[in-house]
Structure formats: C-alpha cells, structure tokens
Design a protein around this motif. Structure first.
Motif, PDB file in Angstrom:
ATOM      1  N   SER A  89      10.179  25.052   4.409  1.00 46.07           N
ATOM      2  CA  SER A  89      10.109  26.460   4.030  1.00 46.07           C
ATOM      3  C   SER A  89       8.990  26.693   3.010  1.00 46.07           C
ATOM      4  CB  SER A  89      11.445  26.944   3.455  1.00 46.07           C
ATOM      5  OG  SER A  89      11.801  26.190   2.320  1.00 46.07           O
ATOM      6  N   ARG A  90       8.218  25.626   2.709  1.00 44.98           N
ATOM      7  CA  ARG A  90       7.093  25.757   1.780  1.00 44.98           C
ATOM      8  C   ARG A  90       6.100  24.629   2.043  1.00 44.98           C
ATOM      9  NH1 ARG A  90       7.786  25.479  -4.826  1.00 44.98           N
ATOM     10  NH2 ARG A  90       5.796  24.466  -5.283  1.00 44.98           N
ATOM     11  N   PHE A  91       4.818  24.950   1.907  1.00 46.01           N
ATOM     12  CA  PHE A  91       3.748  23.953   2.021  1.00 46.01           C
ATOM     13  C   PHE A  91       2.831  24.091   0.824  1.00 46.01           C
ATOM     14  CE2 PHE A  91      -0.403  22.363   3.130  1.00 46.01           C
ATOM     15  CZ  PHE A  91      -0.134  21.196   3.826  1.00 46.01           C
ATOM     16  N   ASP A  92       2.609  22.975   0.113  1.00 50.49           N
ATOM     17  CA  ASP A  92       1.709  22.937  -1.040  1.00 50.49           C
ATOM     18  C   ASP A  92       0.470  22.131  -0.701  1.00 50.49           C
ATOM     19  OD1 ASP A  92       3.643  24.323  -2.408  1.00 50.49           O
ATOM     20  OD2 ASP A  92       3.832  22.877  -4.044  1.00 50.49           O
ATOM     21  N   LEU A  93      -0.691  22.713  -0.960  1.00 53.19           N
ATOM     22  CA  LEU A  93      -1.974  22.055  -0.711  1.00 53.19           C
ATOM     23  C   LEU A  93      -2.542  21.526  -2.018  1.00 53.19           C
ATOM     24  CD1 LEU A  93      -4.231  21.570   1.504  1.00 53.19           C
ATOM     25  CD2 LEU A  93      -5.345  23.579   0.504  1.00 53.19           C
ATOM     26  N   LYS A  94      -2.777  20.221  -2.083  1.00 55.94           N
ATOM     27  CA  LYS A  94      -3.460  19.618  -3.224  1.00 55.94           C
ATOM     28  C   LYS A  94      -4.950  19.793  -2.960  1.00 55.94           C
ATOM     29  CE  LYS A  94      -4.943  16.304  -6.167  1.00 55.94           C
ATOM     30  NZ  LYS A  94      -6.339  15.829  -6.332  1.00 55.94           N
ATOM     31  N   TYR A  95      -5.564  20.731  -3.668  1.00 53.19           N
ATOM     32  CA  TYR A  95      -6.881  21.245  -3.297  1.00 53.19           C
ATOM     33  C   TYR A  95      -8.032  20.615  -4.067  1.00 53.19           C
ATOM     34  CZ  TYR A  95      -6.760  23.861  -7.663  1.00 53.19           C
ATOM     35  OH  TYR A  95      -6.701  24.190  -8.996  1.00 53.19           O
ATOM     36  N   ASP A  96      -7.772  19.954  -5.197  1.00 53.00           N
ATOM     37  CA  ASP A  96      -8.885  19.432  -5.990  1.00 53.00           C
ATOM     38  C   ASP A  96      -9.047  17.928  -5.802  1.00 53.00           C
ATOM     39  OD1 ASP A  96      -6.550  18.792  -7.353  1.00 53.00           O
ATOM     40  OD2 ASP A  96      -7.221  19.514  -9.300  1.00 53.00           O
ATOM     41  N   ILE A  97     -10.277  17.475  -5.931  1.00 52.69           N
ATOM     42  CA  ILE A  97     -10.643  16.065  -5.884  1.00 52.69           C
ATOM     43  C   ILE A  97     -11.683  15.876  -6.989  1.00 52.69           C
ATOM     44  CG2 ILE A  97     -11.338  14.139  -4.405  1.00 52.69           C
ATOM     45  CD1 ILE A  97     -11.380  16.130  -2.077  1.00 52.69           C
ATOM     46  N   THR A  98     -11.726  14.709  -7.585  1.00 56.46           N
ATOM     47  CA  THR A  98     -12.691  14.452  -8.640  1.00 56.46           C
ATOM     48  C   THR A  98     -14.112  14.765  -8.179  1.00 56.46           C
ATOM     49  OG1 THR A  98     -11.292  12.712  -9.539  1.00 56.46           O
ATOM     50  CG2 THR A  98     -13.587  12.716 -10.237  1.00 56.46           C
ATOM     51  N   HIS A  99     -14.778  15.612  -8.962  1.00 54.71           N
ATOM     52  CA  HIS A  99     -16.179  16.011  -8.771  1.00 54.71           C
ATOM     53  C   HIS A  99     -16.397  16.992  -7.624  1.00 54.71           C
ATOM     54  CE1 HIS A  99     -17.415  12.082 -11.000  1.00 54.71           C
ATOM     55  NE2 HIS A  99     -17.171  13.079 -11.853  1.00 54.71           N
ATOM     56  N   LEU A 100     -15.347  17.451  -6.949  1.00 58.58           N
ATOM     57  CA  LEU A 100     -15.520  18.487  -5.931  1.00 58.58           C
ATOM     58  C   LEU A 100     -16.104  19.727  -6.600  1.00 58.58           C
ATOM     59  CD1 LEU A 100     -14.899  19.158  -2.895  1.00 58.58           C
ATOM     60  CD2 LEU A 100     -12.784  20.214  -3.724  1.00 58.58           C
ATOM     61  N   PRO A 101     -17.196  20.288  -6.079  1.00 59.25           N
ATOM     62  CA  PRO A 101     -17.825  21.437  -6.738  1.00 59.25           C
ATOM     63  C   PRO A 101     -16.873  22.624  -6.870  1.00 59.25           C
ATOM     64  CG  PRO A 101     -19.323  20.472  -5.136  1.00 59.25           C
ATOM     65  CD  PRO A 101     -17.984  19.806  -4.934  1.00 59.25           C
ATOM     66  N   ARG A 102     -17.002  23.327  -7.972  1.00 57.17           N
ATOM     67  CA  ARG A 102     -16.089  24.438  -8.240  1.00 57.17           C
ATOM     68  C   ARG A 102     -16.213  25.535  -7.183  1.00 57.17           C
ATOM     69  NH1 ARG A 102     -17.076  27.286 -13.839  1.00 57.17           N
ATOM     70  NH2 ARG A 102     -15.463  28.633 -12.916  1.00 57.17           N
ATOM     71  N   ASP A 103     -17.404  25.752  -6.624  1.00 59.67           N
ATOM     72  CA  ASP A 103     -17.537  26.797  -5.618  1.00 59.67           C
ATOM     73  C   ASP A 103     -16.855  26.402  -4.314  1.00 59.67           C
ATOM     74  OD1 ASP A 103     -19.534  24.846  -5.209  1.00 59.67           O
ATOM     75  OD2 ASP A 103     -20.830  26.269  -4.168  1.00 59.67           O
ATOM     76  N   VAL A 104     -16.824  25.095  -4.022  1.00 55.74           N
ATOM     77  CA  VAL A 104     -16.105  24.620  -2.832  1.00 55.74           C
ATOM     78  C   VAL A 104     -14.604  24.773  -3.044  1.00 55.74           C
ATOM     79  CG1 VAL A 104     -15.686  22.624  -1.341  1.00 55.74           C
ATOM     80  CG2 VAL A 104     -17.980  23.034  -2.257  1.00 55.74           C
ATOM     81  N   ARG A 105     -14.148  24.446  -4.240  1.00 53.78           N
ATOM     82  CA  ARG A 105     -12.730  24.653  -4.574  1.00 53.78           C
ATOM     83  C   ARG A 105     -12.362  26.130  -4.422  1.00 53.78           C
ATOM     84  NH1 ARG A 105     -11.413  20.669  -9.672  1.00 53.78           N
ATOM     85  NH2 ARG A 105     -10.071  22.418 -10.280  1.00 53.78           N
ATOM     86  N   GLU A 106     -13.201  26.995  -4.956  1.00 54.81           N
ATOM     87  CA  GLU A 106     -12.906  28.435  -4.901  1.00 54.81           C
ATOM     88  C   GLU A 106     -12.816  28.926  -3.456  1.00 54.81           C
ATOM     89  OE1 GLU A 106     -14.902  32.771  -5.987  1.00 54.81           O
ATOM     90  OE2 GLU A 106     -15.662  30.960  -6.975  1.00 54.81           O
ATOM     91  N   ARG A 107     -13.780  28.514  -2.623  1.00 50.75           N
ATOM     92  CA  ARG A 107     -13.771  28.957  -1.237  1.00 50.75           C
ATOM     93  C   ARG A 107     -12.518  28.464  -0.521  1.00 50.75           C
ATOM     94  NH1 ARG A 107     -14.792  33.067   1.826  1.00 50.75           N
ATOM     95  NH2 ARG A 107     -15.471  32.565   3.941  1.00 50.75           N
TER      96      ARG A 107
END
Length: 367
Positions: free
Chosen positions: A306-324
């Motif tokens: 009933s819920r899905f959580d996405l772990k979205y960050d990785i070390t050094h992943l650019p902030r604009d890629v994270r935002e998108r």
C-alpha cells in the motif's frame, strides 16, 4: 486502492555535487530541506531521512533534519528511512520524535530497524554480539512509552523507570511506527506480534521473492488478532525523461558506491551485466516515468503493497539530477501507478466488495 496507495522518498543524506563540485556537509543538509519542500510540492506523501555514521552521509542527526523540514513544509508526512533502535535510547528517541511531531502538527512517523550498517555500535559503545537482544529490549520499552501514560520498566541495557511520564507528550497511541526488515522471517513475525506496519527494504534481486514475507506477515497479523496493516517497500532508483538517460546517470554514481560496499562486505563487485539485470528484473527502479510506474504497479500487486518508497540519492549524484527524479516521481510516476492500480480495482468495484483495507493512524478503514 489507487486513491490510498502512498509514495515516499527516502534519503540517506548522501552528499551531492553541484556543477561538478562536491557540496559541503552543511550544503547537503540544507539540500535535504529543499528536497522535502519539493517532494511536498509534487504531491508525494512522505519524505524520510535515514541514520548513518559514515563519510559522505549527513543524516546522523535525523530528528534535527526532520524538525527543520517540519517548519519548511505543511502537509507531507515526515519519517525515518530507518532508525537504528538498537543503538538509540528509547526515552530520548521518544522525546525527540514527540517534539518533531508537535512541530509538524502530527505528520511524523518512524521506521524502526536493527541496522544493516553497524557503524553506530562501536561509535556508541554497544556490542554487536547483542544485536538482537538490544533491539528486542529497546523496542519493548519504546512501544510502552508510546502506548502507556506512565511507564514502570526494567531491563538489561539502561536504567530502570518508575512511573515515568515523558514530555512533550505524543498523541494518544503514539505516532505511526513501522518495523523495517531486510529479509528475515523472524523480523516479519516481530512486526506482526507487535501490531506494527511492515517496511520491506528490497535493494537487490527479484523483489517478488518478498511476496512470501508479505503473506507470512498477513497470516501472522491475523493469528495475533490484529486487522490488516500496511505493507511498504523501500527500494533504490532514479527517474529521468528516458530509460537510457536514467540508466546512464544512475550507473555512473551507483557503481562506485556498490563497489566500495562489496569490498567492505565481501560480495561480488557490480558489473554492467548484473546492473542491467537488476534494472530489468531486479530491485532497481531506474528508467523513464512509464517504465518505473509499470514496475512499481507490478510489485505492488505481487507484494501486497500500500506504499512504495524510492531511495533517490546516491553519493555525488548531481543535485539537478536528483531534482528531476523527484519531480518525475511525484508528477508522473505516482499518478500513473495509481491509474494502473485503479484498472485492477474495477472488477472489485462491480461486486461492491471493499477494494482494500489499510490502517490510517492505527485504525483500519475500507476503501
């Protein structure tokens, strides 16, 4: 089911880059608050922060981060990707999260776990040999503090309590607390025995293999006399405008992180072939919005989610890629998953039977 299916973002406080420059720890902490605001603006349900004590992670003081996020947001739930209860003091944990809950006006929750990364044990003077014993004792105390007005308690690993009433107070019944598991059936039973929702951390291999854990949990809940409760999944991923763009960006930063972990934990280093298999049939949710949405909808059916959580960050992943990735997750993936699950629900609607029973605030409701 679609209207109630929830979507969360999980961060481990990974340090980002900005224009090729590694962000400082302070900048990375502030970025988490900006990303909590972004998650709320794109309609996501929960923003969660982990607890780690290693280089390139800034999530060691999770309640402080969540308190700041509480003041910067107004509707999104705020939680922990996991709280390492084994090396926490339950009294202090109660006080910290009662405070965060007050600041957020009742939007706080916890995922309680034993820890897959064990840096906190030597850091805080705990014996890793007591891994299981510590968790059991501290879980017992923490739940009593949440559920009882005054607590008298004694145990092995902290001072006894005599009719203690903590402040600030949590709401009656405490705040939502999930048990996080990494694959142990004993942990599944523990969650059911305590009547707590189940968060399954699935970070590799075919996620469908956890369907048996979900079914065991539901059977155990029934045997302990509890109603059905939510089951959630935490997995890693990244969303971009195309499948190729997502896989290229994610592999570049995922590969060195997992290579380092493989050296520390003694498993095979990642290869491009294994990575492609994880993306195609495993537990990496990487791709375009349509690709990721279809994969989430499929695992939601298989694992009774009933819920899905996405772990979205990785070390050094650019902030604009994270935002998108966050924007696409909230604006395109979440509504598409709900649409796909709505299609599944239509035959049930024709029969007049309830589509699903989930627990909100400790109460079972039919949808």
């Amino acid at each position: 089911m679609s209207a109630q299916f929830e979507f969360g973002l999980n961060s481990f406080g990974d340090v980002a880059t900005d224009g090729g420059r590694e962000m400082t720890d302070a900048e990375s902490v502030r970025l988490l608050i900006e990303e909590a605001q972004l998650a709320e603006s794109v309609g996501l349900d929960v923003f969660s922060v982990g607890e780690h004590y290693k280089d390139k992670s800034v999530d060691s003081a999770t309640p402080v981060v969540l308190a700041a996020a509480a003041q910067a947001t107004s509707t999104i739930g705020l939680g922990t990707s996991v709280t390492v209860l084994s090396t926490q003091d339950p009294v202090r944990l109660y006080q910290e999260f009662a405070t965060v809950d007050a600041l957020s006006n009742g939007r706080t929750q916890l995922v309680l776990g034993r820890a897959s990364a064990v840096e906190s044990f030597p850091l805080f003077g705990y014996d890793i040999a007591q891994y299981e014993e510590l968790f059991e004792e501290k879980l017992d105390l923490f739940l009593r503090l949440m559920y009882e007005d005054r607590v008298t308690w004694s145990g092995k690993h902290r001072a006894s309590l005599d009719a203690v009433r903590l402040h600030p107070r949590m709401p009656d019944g405490g705040i939502p607390a999930w048990i996080g598991i990494g694959g142990s059936p004993d942990s599944v039973i523990r969650a059911a025995r305590n009547g707590l929702p189940l968060m399954m951390a699935i970070i590799g291999g075919r996620a469908e293999r956890f369907a048996g854990h979900a079914e065991l949990y539901l059977r155990a809940l029934s045997s302990f006399g509890y109603p059905e409760m939510p089951i959630a999944q935490h997995s890693l991923g990244l969303i971009a405008d195309t499948d190729d763009a997502a896989k290229s960006a994610h592999w570049e930063y995922w590969e060195p992180v997992v290579t380092q972990i493989s050296k520390e934990r003694g498993f095979y280093p990642p290869t491009a072939e294994r990575y492609a298999e994880e993306v195609d049939t495993g537990a990496l949710y990487v791709g375009s919005p349509e690709t990721v949405a279809r994969k989430i909808a499929a695992i939601a059916r298989a694992n009774h989610l009933s819920r899905f959580d996405l772990k979205y960050d990785i070390t050094h992943l650019p902030r604009d890629v994270r935002e998108r990735s966050i924007r696409l997750f909230g604006e395109q993936v979440a509504p598409r998953v709900r649409e796909l699950l709505e299609e599944d629900a239509e035959p049930w609607r024709e029969t007049g039977r309830p589509v699903v029973e989930i627990v909100k605030g400790g109460k079972a409701v039919h949808v």
